[in-house]
Design a protein around this motif. Structure first.
Motif, PDB file in Angstrom:
ATOM      1  N   GLU A  78       0.782  -1.392  -0.053  1.00 54.43           N
ATOM      2  CA  GLU A  78      -0.061   0.035   0.054  1.00 54.43           C
ATOM      3  C   GLU A  78       0.944   1.048  -0.095  1.00 54.43           C
ATOM      4  N   ARG A  79       1.935   1.219   0.669  1.00 54.43           N
ATOM      5  CA  ARG A  79       2.789   2.398   0.621  1.00 54.43           C
ATOM      6  C   ARG A  79       3.455   2.669  -0.826  1.00 54.43           C
ATOM      7  N   VAL A  80       3.836   1.303  -1.099  1.00 53.37           N
ATOM      8  CA  VAL A  80       4.646   1.587  -2.452  1.00 53.37           C
ATOM      9  C   VAL A  80       3.943   2.058  -3.459  1.00 53.37           C
ATOM     10  N   GLU A  81       2.467   1.609  -3.488  1.00 47.98           N
ATOM     11  CA  GLU A  81       1.583   2.139  -4.518  1.00 47.98           C
ATOM     12  C   GLU A  81       1.603   3.623  -4.415  1.00 47.98           C
ATOM     13  N   GLN A  82       1.741   4.092  -3.338  1.00 45.76           N
ATOM     14  CA  GLN A  82       1.446   5.555  -3.272  1.00 45.76           C
ATOM     15  C   GLN A  82       2.618   6.383  -3.699  1.00 45.76           C
ATOM     16  N   ILE A  83       3.810   5.934  -4.173  1.00 49.78           N
ATOM     17  CA  ILE A  83       4.952   6.380  -4.583  1.00 49.78           C
ATOM     18  C   ILE A  83       4.500   7.085  -6.057  1.00 49.78           C
ATOM     19  N   GLU A  84       4.427   8.323  -6.306  1.00 56.00           N
ATOM     20  CA  GLU A  84       4.149   8.969  -7.546  1.00 56.00           C
ATOM     21  C   GLU A  84       5.160   8.863  -8.372  1.00 56.00           C
ATOM     22  N   GLY A  85       4.733   8.645  -9.721  1.00 52.43           N
ATOM     23  CA  GLY A  85       5.523   8.343 -10.861  1.00 52.43           C
ATOM     24  C   GLY A  85       5.972   7.051 -11.033  1.00 52.43           C
ATOM     25  N   LEU A  86       5.574   5.963  -9.915  1.00 48.61           N
ATOM     26  CA  LEU A  86       5.827   4.657 -10.209  1.00 48.61           C
ATOM     27  C   LEU A  86       4.550   4.051 -11.047  1.00 48.61           C
ATOM     28  N   LYS A  87       4.757   3.147 -11.878  1.00 45.67           N
ATOM     29  CA  LYS A  87       3.686   2.931 -12.771  1.00 45.67           C
ATOM     30  C   LYS A  87       3.151   1.191 -12.408  1.00 45.67           C
ATOM     31  N   ARG A  88       4.128   0.496 -12.347  1.00 45.80           N
ATOM     32  CA  ARG A  88       3.880  -1.011 -12.025  1.00 45.80           C
ATOM     33  C   ARG A  88       4.806  -1.542 -10.927  1.00 45.80           C
ATOM     34  N   ILE A  89       3.951  -2.481 -10.261  1.00 43.48           N
ATOM     35  CA  ILE A  89       4.497  -3.210  -9.288  1.00 43.48           C
ATOM     36  C   ILE A  89       4.403  -4.508  -9.349  1.00 43.48           C
ATOM     37  N   ARG A  90       5.660  -5.362  -9.422  1.00 44.47           N
ATOM     38  CA  ARG A  90       5.690  -6.920  -9.473  1.00 44.47           C
ATOM     39  C   ARG A  90       6.375  -7.638  -8.109  1.00 44.47           C
ATOM     40  N   PHE A  91       5.972  -8.515  -7.637  1.00 41.00           N
ATOM     41  CA  PHE A  91       6.731  -9.240  -6.696  1.00 41.00           C
ATOM     42  C   PHE A  91       6.815 -10.732  -6.924  1.00 41.00           C
ATOM     43  N   MET A  92       7.642 -11.085  -6.143  1.00 45.03           N
ATOM     44  CA  MET A  92       8.001 -12.773  -6.255  1.00 45.03           C
ATOM     45  C   MET A  92       9.041 -13.090  -5.240  1.00 45.03           C
ATOM     46  N   THR A  93       8.844 -14.273  -4.397  1.00 47.55           N
ATOM     47  CA  THR A  93       7.628 -15.317  -4.742  1.00 47.55           C
ATOM     48  C   THR A  93       6.700 -15.273  -3.614  1.00 47.55           C
ATOM     49  N   SER A  94       5.693 -15.771  -3.940  1.00 42.65           N
ATOM     50  CA  SER A  94       4.536 -15.931  -2.860  1.00 42.65           C
ATOM     51  C   SER A  94       4.675 -17.364  -2.718  1.00 42.65           C
ATOM     52  N   HIS A  95       4.441 -17.500  -1.414  1.00 44.45           N
ATOM     53  CA  HIS A  95       4.421 -18.978  -0.757  1.00 44.45           C
ATOM     54  C   HIS A  95       2.898 -19.047  -0.595  1.00 44.45           C
ATOM     55  N   PRO A  96       2.035 -20.224  -1.224  1.00 45.10           N
ATOM     56  CA  PRO A  96       0.654 -20.272  -1.092  1.00 45.10           C
ATOM     57  C   PRO A  96       0.368 -20.189   0.441  1.00 45.10           C
ATOM     58  N   LYS A  97       1.155 -20.887   1.480  1.00 45.89           N
ATOM     59  CA  LYS A  97       0.551 -20.947   2.858  1.00 45.89           C
ATOM     60  C   LYS A  97       0.462 -19.600   3.409  1.00 45.89           C
ATOM     61  N   ASP A  98       1.069 -18.577   2.966  1.00 46.08           N
ATOM     62  CA  ASP A  98       0.889 -17.313   3.448  1.00 46.08           C
ATOM     63  C   ASP A  98       0.272 -16.256   2.848  1.00 46.08           C
ATOM     64  N   LEU A  99      -0.446 -16.712   1.693  1.00 53.80           N
ATOM     65  CA  LEU A  99      -1.076 -15.588   0.943  1.00 53.80           C
ATOM     66  C   LEU A  99      -2.205 -15.222   1.703  1.00 53.80           C
ATOM     67  N   SER A 100      -2.433 -14.027   1.959  1.00 50.50           N
ATOM     68  CA  SER A 100      -3.702 -13.557   2.845  1.00 50.50           C
ATOM     69  C   SER A 100      -4.807 -12.974   1.914  1.00 50.50           C
ATOM     70  N   ASP A 101      -5.876 -13.050   2.577  1.00 56.02           N
ATOM     71  CA  ASP A 101      -7.261 -12.207   2.018  1.00 56.02           C
ATOM     72  C   ASP A 101      -6.975 -10.952   1.842  1.00 56.02           C
ATOM     73  N   GLU A 102      -6.087 -10.303   2.838  1.00 53.27           N
ATOM     74  CA  GLU A 102      -5.742  -8.992   2.942  1.00 53.27           C
ATOM     75  C   GLU A 102      -5.119  -8.562   1.491  1.00 53.27           C
ATOM     76  N   LEU A 103      -4.062  -9.459   1.054  1.00 54.56           N
ATOM     77  CA  LEU A 103      -3.077  -9.339  -0.105  1.00 54.56           C
ATOM     78  C   LEU A 103      -4.221  -9.191  -1.282  1.00 54.56           C
ATOM     79  N   ILE A 104      -4.971 -10.377  -1.393  1.00 58.15           N
ATOM     80  CA  ILE A 104      -5.960 -10.515  -2.401  1.00 58.15           C
ATOM     81  C   ILE A 104      -6.757  -9.153  -2.744  1.00 58.15           C
ATOM     82  N   ASP A 105      -7.254  -8.738  -1.637  1.00 52.44           N
ATOM     83  CA  ASP A 105      -8.212  -7.531  -1.778  1.00 52.44           C
ATOM     84  C   ASP A 105      -7.404  -6.516  -2.317  1.00 52.44           C
TER      85      ASP A 105
END
Ligand code: 5AD
Ligand code: SF4
Length: 497
Positions: free
Chosen positions: A275-302
């Motif tokens: 959420e904090r990264v998203e607010q950085i002005e001028g940044l257009k795209r955010i990717r991330f790697m790697t997600s472990h299925p056991k820890d992927l939260s609903d908070e993140l999906i939303d």
């Protein structure tokens, strides 16, 4: 002294290094200490430059994952500052292999290529060779190098890469001998060392190091150490500096980004960081790697569902579709819970591409287990999948498990999985034909000069007629024709912001 080096301030940083008193005491602060050693190494490189009558060349070769690619950028940043000319050829004055040890074939490639380097060194005796990265964290590798590869000058591991300037200095002062420095582990994160980026418009950023999951087949926790997260302030400051320097797309890197922030003094979740990264002005795209299925939260999906900047691509390693094998792998999820998670993502974010990693041939794996894996592939409909043959890594629990699968059986199973994976992703990718999408233009096409190559938000590549001035820009492209796993397209509008 906090310095993030970029193209604008490189001269300034260089001037600062020039001013450092190398005859004074070695600074106690780790970052300052490394700048001090950069100043010392620079004298050595200057002497070498005089002797050769030209700047010495250095070639950094990266094996393995995005983490290693990022580490190599750090090495190159320092090498440039101390006076090396970065070159592509290994027939040069200094060659560094940044190694990977996830699967044994990566190790074998390093030994093979070292044989080649030995020949070059015979022709150019003052040539220097360094080895670093995950493979160096294995004691058996160091033993072998000490015994049979005496011509290597410098060996260091993953935990002390921040000491690279100091290690370089030891290499110069060790007069042709072998300098070895391997740490078993570290809790140190050293900020503000120089980095040179491969692409001006996109960059990887480490948000955490190490892994605590101990999947039973995997050597990473042993060679990359325990999980440690960088402070959010440091990450945000680094991204802001990158954006100010022209970066529009970032990739947040960690072995398991979903457990980011748990061990910080003030714990933060990965979604909160995003959420904090998203607010950085001028940044257009955010990717991330790697997600472990056991820890992927609903908070993140939303958060992903409502985000304008998070790319429509999620890498969600499955490893196996068989609950029995998953248990033996210590993955902490079942076939059913994985399928539920994937269905939830597909429902909440229909345009999200999902990619995965699959291992074939884990000890005890039967034909029935493979059918379970194929079933998951069919149900999830992966947009892309990397299929690996299980590699027995000494020291991991799986290496000593009963039921190691014979090569010919593994090969048969592997072909079955690969066939299904390719069939499914071909269909998934094709569904965008005719649509107009935004792509980030990355480079000139290697095969056809008239074409540019760009990447869709969902990570699919698109080739289209265009000119080099588009590199680093977001443009709208119509997907004219799907050719297997990529598209041929045409630009439909001028650049997009
Ligand atoms: N053998 C085969 N593949 C492996 N991976 C990790 N360890 C091994 C191994 N011993 C794969 C996993 C992981 C990817 C980066 O490498 O699929 O997700
Ligand atoms: Fe290896 Fe598992 Fe950690 Fe990934 S999560 S790095 S597969 S131990």
């Amino acid at each position: 002294m906090a310095i993030y080096v970029n193209k604008e301030n490189a001269d300034e940083v260089s001037a600062l290094i020039e001013k450092i008193d190398i005859y004074g005491p070695v600074p106690a602060n780790e970052t300052e200490r490394q700048y001090y050693y950069m100043a010392k190494v620079r004298r050595h490189v200057e002497a070498l430059t005089k002797e050769l009558g030209r700047k010495p060349g250095c070639c950094v070769v990266t094996f393995g994952c995005q983490m290693n690619a990022r580490d190599s950028e750090k090495l190159v940043g320092i090498l440039q500052l101390v006076g090396y000319d970065i070159v592509e050829t290994e027939q040069t004055d200094f060659v560094i292999y940044n190694t990977c040890t996830v699967r044994d074939n990566a190790n074998q490639r390093v030994y093979g290529r070292l044989g080649e380097l030995k020949r070059y060194k015979r022709q150019n005796p003052q040539m220097k060779i360094a080895l670093c990265g995950c493979m160096m964290q294995e004691p058996a590798v160091i033993e072998k190098l000490q015994k049979s590869y005496r011509f290597v000058n410098l060996i260091f591991g993953t935990h002390n890469i921040f000491k690279f300037p100091e290690l370089l200095n030891s290499m110069f002062e060790n007069n042709g001998g072998m300098t070895i420095d391997i740490w078993k582990d570290t809790d140190q994160i050293v900020e503000d060392l120089p980095v040179e980026r491969k692409y001006p418009f996109k960059s990887g950023i480490n948000i955490m190091f190490g892994c605590n999951n101990f999947c039973t087949y995997c050597i990473v926790p042993y060679v990359r150490g325990r999980e440690r997260s960088r402070r959010p302030e440091d990450i945000i400051a680094e991204i802001e500096a990158l954006v100010a320097d022209g970066v529009v797309e970032i990739m947040l890197l960690g072995q398991n980004v979903n457990s980011y922030g748990k061990n910080l003094e003030h714990p933060v979740t990965f979604a909160q960081l995003l959420e904090r990264v998203e607010q950085i002005e001028g940044l257009k795209r955010i990717r991330f790697m790697t997600s472990h299925p056991k820890d992927l939260s609903d908070e993140l999906i939303d958060l992903m569902a409502k985000s304008k900047k998070i790319c429509r691509h999620l890498h969600l390693p499955l490893q196996s579709g068989s609950t029995r094998i998953l248990k033996a792998m210590n993955r902490v999820y079942t076939k059913e819970s994985y399928l539920e998670l994937a269905a939830k993502i597909r429902e909440k974010i229909p345009d999200m591409a999902i990619s995965t990693d699959i291992i074939v041939g884990f000890p005890g794996e039967t034909f029935e287990d493979i059918l379970e894996t194929i079933d998951v592939v069919e149900k999830v409909q992966y947009d892309n999948a990397f299929t690996f043959i299980y590699s027995r890594r000494t020291g991991t629990p799986a290496a000593s498990m009963a039921g190691q699968v014979p090569d010919d059986v593994v090969k048969k199973h592997f072909d079955l999985v690969l066939q299904k994976v390719q069939e499914v992703s071909r269909e998934r990718i094709r569904q965008y034909e005719g649509q107009t999408v935004e792509v980030l233009v990355e480079e000139k096409n290697g095969q056809d000069e008239r074409l540019m190559t760009g990447r869709m938000s969902n990570n699919t590549l698109v080739h289209f007629p265009g000119t080099e001035d588009l590199i680093g820009k977001l443009v709208m492209v119509r997907l004219v024709r799907c050719l297997g796993f990529y598209y041929m397209g045409e630009q439909v509008a001028k650049e997009n912001g």
